[in-house]
Design a protein around this motif. Sequence first.
Motif, PDB file in Angstrom:
ATOM      1  N   VAL A  64      61.908  54.439  39.760  1.00 58.96           N
ATOM      2  CA  VAL A  64      63.114  55.268  39.616  1.00 58.96           C
ATOM      3  C   VAL A  64      64.155  54.533  38.783  1.00 58.96           C
ATOM      4  O   VAL A  64      64.808  55.123  37.903  1.00 58.96           O
ATOM      5  N   ALA A  65      64.326  53.232  39.042  1.00 61.35           N
ATOM      6  CA  ALA A  65      65.293  52.451  38.265  1.00 61.35           C
ATOM      7  C   ALA A  65      64.915  52.442  36.789  1.00 61.35           C
ATOM      8  O   ALA A  65      65.778  52.589  35.910  1.00 61.35           O
ATOM      9  N   GLU A  66      63.628  52.282  36.504  1.00 67.66           N
ATOM     10  CA  GLU A  66      63.139  52.306  35.116  1.00 67.66           C
ATOM     11  C   GLU A  66      63.457  53.641  34.458  1.00 67.66           C
ATOM     12  O   GLU A  66      63.926  53.703  33.305  1.00 67.66           O
ATOM     13  N   ALA A  67      63.229  54.726  35.182  1.00 68.89           N
ATOM     14  CA  ALA A  67      63.481  56.055  34.630  1.00 68.89           C
ATOM     15  C   ALA A  67      64.975  56.310  34.432  1.00 68.89           C
ATOM     16  O   ALA A  67      65.382  56.937  33.449  1.00 68.89           O
ATOM     17  N   LEU A  68      65.800  55.834  35.360  1.00 67.21           N
ATOM     18  CA  LEU A  68      67.250  56.011  35.231  1.00 67.21           C
ATOM     19  C   LEU A  68      67.795  55.246  34.027  1.00 67.21           C
ATOM     20  O   LEU A  68      68.647  55.752  33.289  1.00 67.21           O
ATOM     21  N   ARG A  69      67.299  54.032  33.825  1.00 69.61           N
ATOM     22  CA  ARG A  69      67.761  53.247  32.670  1.00 69.61           C
ATOM     23  C   ARG A  69      67.362  53.911  31.361  1.00 69.61           C
ATOM     24  O   ARG A  69      68.106  53.868  30.377  1.00 69.61           O
ATOM     25  N   ARG A  70      66.182  54.524  31.354  1.00 68.50           N
ATOM     26  CA  ARG A  70      65.731  55.203  30.144  1.00 68.50           C
ATOM     27  C   ARG A  70      66.507  56.499  29.922  1.00 68.50           C
ATOM     28  O   ARG A  70      66.852  56.837  28.782  1.00 68.50           O
ATOM     29  N   SER A  71      66.815  57.205  31.004  1.00 65.40           N
ATOM     30  CA  SER A  71      67.491  58.501  30.888  1.00 65.40           C
ATOM     31  C   SER A  71      68.995  58.364  30.703  1.00 65.40           C
ATOM     32  O   SER A  71      69.626  59.225  30.084  1.00 65.40           O
ATOM     33  N   LEU A  72      69.576  57.301  31.278  1.00 63.51           N
ATOM     34  CA  LEU A  72      71.034  57.130  31.281  1.00 63.51           C
ATOM     35  C   LEU A  72      71.390  55.739  30.764  1.00 63.51           C
ATOM     36  O   LEU A  72      71.769  54.859  31.538  1.00 63.51           O
ATOM     37  N   PRO A  73      71.281  55.519  29.460  1.00 66.98           N
ATOM     38  CA  PRO A  73      71.527  54.164  28.921  1.00 66.98           C
ATOM     39  C   PRO A  73      72.944  53.657  29.158  1.00 66.98           C
ATOM     40  O   PRO A  73      73.179  52.459  29.094  1.00 66.98           O
ATOM     41  N   GLY A  74      73.886  54.542  29.462  1.00 65.27           N
ATOM     42  CA  GLY A  74      75.253  54.085  29.706  1.00 65.27           C
ATOM     43  C   GLY A  74      75.505  53.646  31.136  1.00 65.27           C
ATOM     44  O   GLY A  74      76.582  53.120  31.450  1.00 65.27           O
ATOM     45  N   GLU A  75      74.514  53.832  32.013  1.00 67.17           N
ATOM     46  CA  GLU A  75      74.677  53.483  33.425  1.00 67.17           C
ATOM     47  C   GLU A  75      74.082  52.111  33.720  1.00 67.17           C
ATOM     48  O   GLU A  75      73.090  51.700  33.106  1.00 67.17           O
ATOM     49  N   GLN A  76      74.688  51.416  34.666  1.00 66.03           N
ATOM     50  CA  GLN A  76      74.128  50.167  35.174  1.00 66.03           C
ATOM     51  C   GLN A  76      73.340  50.499  36.433  1.00 66.03           C
ATOM     52  O   GLN A  76      73.908  51.017  37.411  1.00 66.03           O
ATOM     53  N   VAL A  77      72.040  50.224  36.420  1.00 66.43           N
ATOM     54  CA  VAL A  77      71.181  50.536  37.562  1.00 66.43           C
ATOM     55  C   VAL A  77      70.803  49.232  38.249  1.00 66.43           C
ATOM     56  O   VAL A  77      70.189  48.348  37.643  1.00 66.43           O
ATOM     57  N   ILE A  84      47.359  67.843  40.669  1.00 69.23           N
ATOM     58  CA  ILE A  84      48.212  67.006  41.529  1.00 69.23           C
ATOM     59  C   ILE A  84      48.652  65.713  40.846  1.00 69.23           C
ATOM     60  O   ILE A  84      49.315  64.881  41.464  1.00 69.23           O
ATOM     61  N   SER A  85      48.307  65.542  39.591  1.00 68.81           N
ATOM     62  CA  SER A  85      48.685  64.330  38.865  1.00 68.81           C
ATOM     63  C   SER A  85      50.097  64.494  38.301  1.00 68.81           C
ATOM     64  O   SER A  85      50.364  65.424  37.536  1.00 68.81           O
ATOM     65  N   VAL A  86      51.016  63.581  38.696  1.00 64.66           N
ATOM     66  CA  VAL A  86      52.412  63.674  38.255  1.00 64.66           C
ATOM     67  C   VAL A  86      52.850  62.314  37.700  1.00 64.66           C
ATOM     68  O   VAL A  86      53.626  61.582  38.326  1.00 64.66           O
ATOM     69  N   PRO A  87      52.371  61.936  36.529  1.00 59.64           N
ATOM     70  CA  PRO A  87      52.716  60.616  35.978  1.00 59.64           C
ATOM     71  C   PRO A  87      54.195  60.458  35.641  1.00 59.64           C
ATOM     72  O   PRO A  87      54.692  59.334  35.549  1.00 59.64           O
ATOM     73  N   ASP A  88      54.912  61.577  35.449  1.00 60.16           N
ATOM     74  CA  ASP A  88      56.332  61.490  35.093  1.00 60.16           C
ATOM     75  C   ASP A  88      57.253  61.722  36.287  1.00 60.16           C
ATOM     76  O   ASP A  88      58.423  62.083  36.124  1.00 60.16           O
ATOM     77  N   ALA A  89      56.758  61.498  37.506  1.00 59.91           N
ATOM     78  CA  ALA A  89      57.557  61.766  38.706  1.00 59.91           C
ATOM     79  C   ALA A  89      58.868  60.991  38.719  1.00 59.91           C
ATOM     80  O   ALA A  89      59.903  61.505  39.174  1.00 59.91           O
ATOM     81  N   ALA A  90      58.870  59.760  38.232  1.00 63.52           N
ATOM     82  CA  ALA A  90      60.105  58.959  38.233  1.00 63.52           C
ATOM     83  C   ALA A  90      61.183  59.626  37.388  1.00 63.52           C
ATOM     84  O   ALA A  90      62.371  59.613  37.743  1.00 63.52           O
ATOM     85  N   LEU A  91      60.785  60.219  36.263  1.00 62.56           N
ATOM     86  CA  LEU A  91      61.749  60.930  35.421  1.00 62.56           C
ATOM     87  C   LEU A  91      62.278  62.170  36.134  1.00 62.56           C
ATOM     88  O   LEU A  91      63.447  62.549  35.968  1.00 62.56           O
ATOM     89  N   ARG A  92      61.440  62.793  36.928  1.00 60.14           N
ATOM     90  CA  ARG A  92      61.877  63.966  37.685  1.00 60.14           C
ATOM     91  C   ARG A  92      62.906  63.570  38.752  1.00 60.14           C
ATOM     92  O   ARG A  92      63.884  64.297  38.971  1.00 60.14           O
ATOM     93  N   VAL A  93      62.678  62.444  39.410  1.00 64.53           N
ATOM     94  CA  VAL A  93      63.672  61.956  40.377  1.00 64.53           C
ATOM     95  C   VAL A  93      64.970  61.615  39.655  1.00 64.53           C
ATOM     96  O   VAL A  93      66.067  61.954  40.114  1.00 64.53           O
ATOM     97  N   ALA A  94      64.861  60.930  38.514  1.00 64.37           N
ATOM     98  CA  ALA A  94      66.045  60.565  37.741  1.00 64.37           C
ATOM     99  C   ALA A  94      66.855  61.807  37.365  1.00 64.37           C
ATOM    100  O   ALA A  94      68.097  61.792  37.392  1.00 64.37           O
ATOM    101  N   HIS A  95      66.165  62.888  37.022  1.00 66.30           N
ATOM    102  CA  HIS A  95      66.848  64.135  36.683  1.00 66.30           C
ATOM    103  C   HIS A  95      67.654  64.656  37.873  1.00 66.30           C
ATOM    104  O   HIS A  95      68.784  65.143  37.712  1.00 66.30           O
TER     105      HIS A  95
END
Length: 370
Positions: A23-36, A350-361
């Motif tokens: 989730v932290a990896e996805a948040l940093r990728r999705s929100l470059p202005g945020e400190q995770v 049932i394969s969800v490889p991008d689940a972290a990005l979905r949580v980040a959203h």
Amino acid sequence: MKPVILVLTAGFGDGHNTAAASVAEALRRSLPGEQVLVSDLISEALPRTSGVLKSLYQVAITHLPWAWSALYRMLAKSDLDPKQNAWMRPLLMSLSKQIEEKKPRVIVSTYPLYAGLLSTLRQEMEVPPLVTVITDSTSVHPIWLMAPSDLYCVSDVETDDVILSMGVPPGKTRVTGFPVSLQFTETLPEELLCLKGQRILYLPSTPARHVAATLEALRPLILQGVKLTIPVGKHRSRLYHVLRRYIDSIPEGALDIIGWTTRIPELLRTHDIVICKAGGAILHEVMAARTPAVIDYVVPGQEEGNADYLLSRHCALRSRTPRETGAQVAAALANNGKLVRQMRENMLPISVPDAALRVAHEVQGFLKVQ
């Protein structure tokens, strides 16, 4: 100071840490202005106690599953009110300090204890919204829901139904998948896509004697030219002699032993089948990679839902003895891997490889309303 998103985890099993890091990896990728920031609050507030508890946990699930099963059931009836448990006060103080100093805009938790801490702090101070990522599948422990969260992210529809039936209000849940590394969304290098021959990935988690017997059960396949890869990680020292004897008794190059590695996503996607326990993280990584599993160990209570989820969809096989493990792997690889191909197809829905990005959203939704 940059805006902060705080991700809380705890090192009791790999699932909580895997979910938090992903989730932290996805948040940093999705929100470059945020400190995770990722924090294992228990280790930071209670370093000595945490180390002992984590060691005891590992011993219990590996060697004393009946004892862990009893404790697991007992925890469902326990009162984990931070005000009534002295050992939780350092955690309460540490979390309060982090909120005061870092002023997180939202907190993401991948461990069930932290909702109770925040609920207590909410009576004394302003606390940010809490997004809880539940790392159990279908067999959700009640401790996850002992205190409310602003949103729950779950791995599948069945788990969503379970927590709704346990009293979570409709609208407070999202089916995102289990957050695994974003490496699963990336294309493999061409040289890895062209590997030849059948390959078994073995992630040992059982006692050394069981691992040795499993290796013996796999020997006929190894002698037929099937390649075996074993990432030993934290099990290096306890399995050293078992692996040393085995590697000396098989053809050179048949076995690849890997130490601590971050290449599990790559290894899963370049092997035909994996032998592993029913941990939340590894089985969802299995689904993300669409690599069938032979599940050789299930921690009672805690991992039963994970195993049932794959087994009921014919995406995995279950073994209870080393001999069964060898037989199941052989059956899956027979006829040029016909059963492996069938199980890979079964995994598509049932394969969800991008689940972290979905949580980040979902986390971003809380940032927008502030």
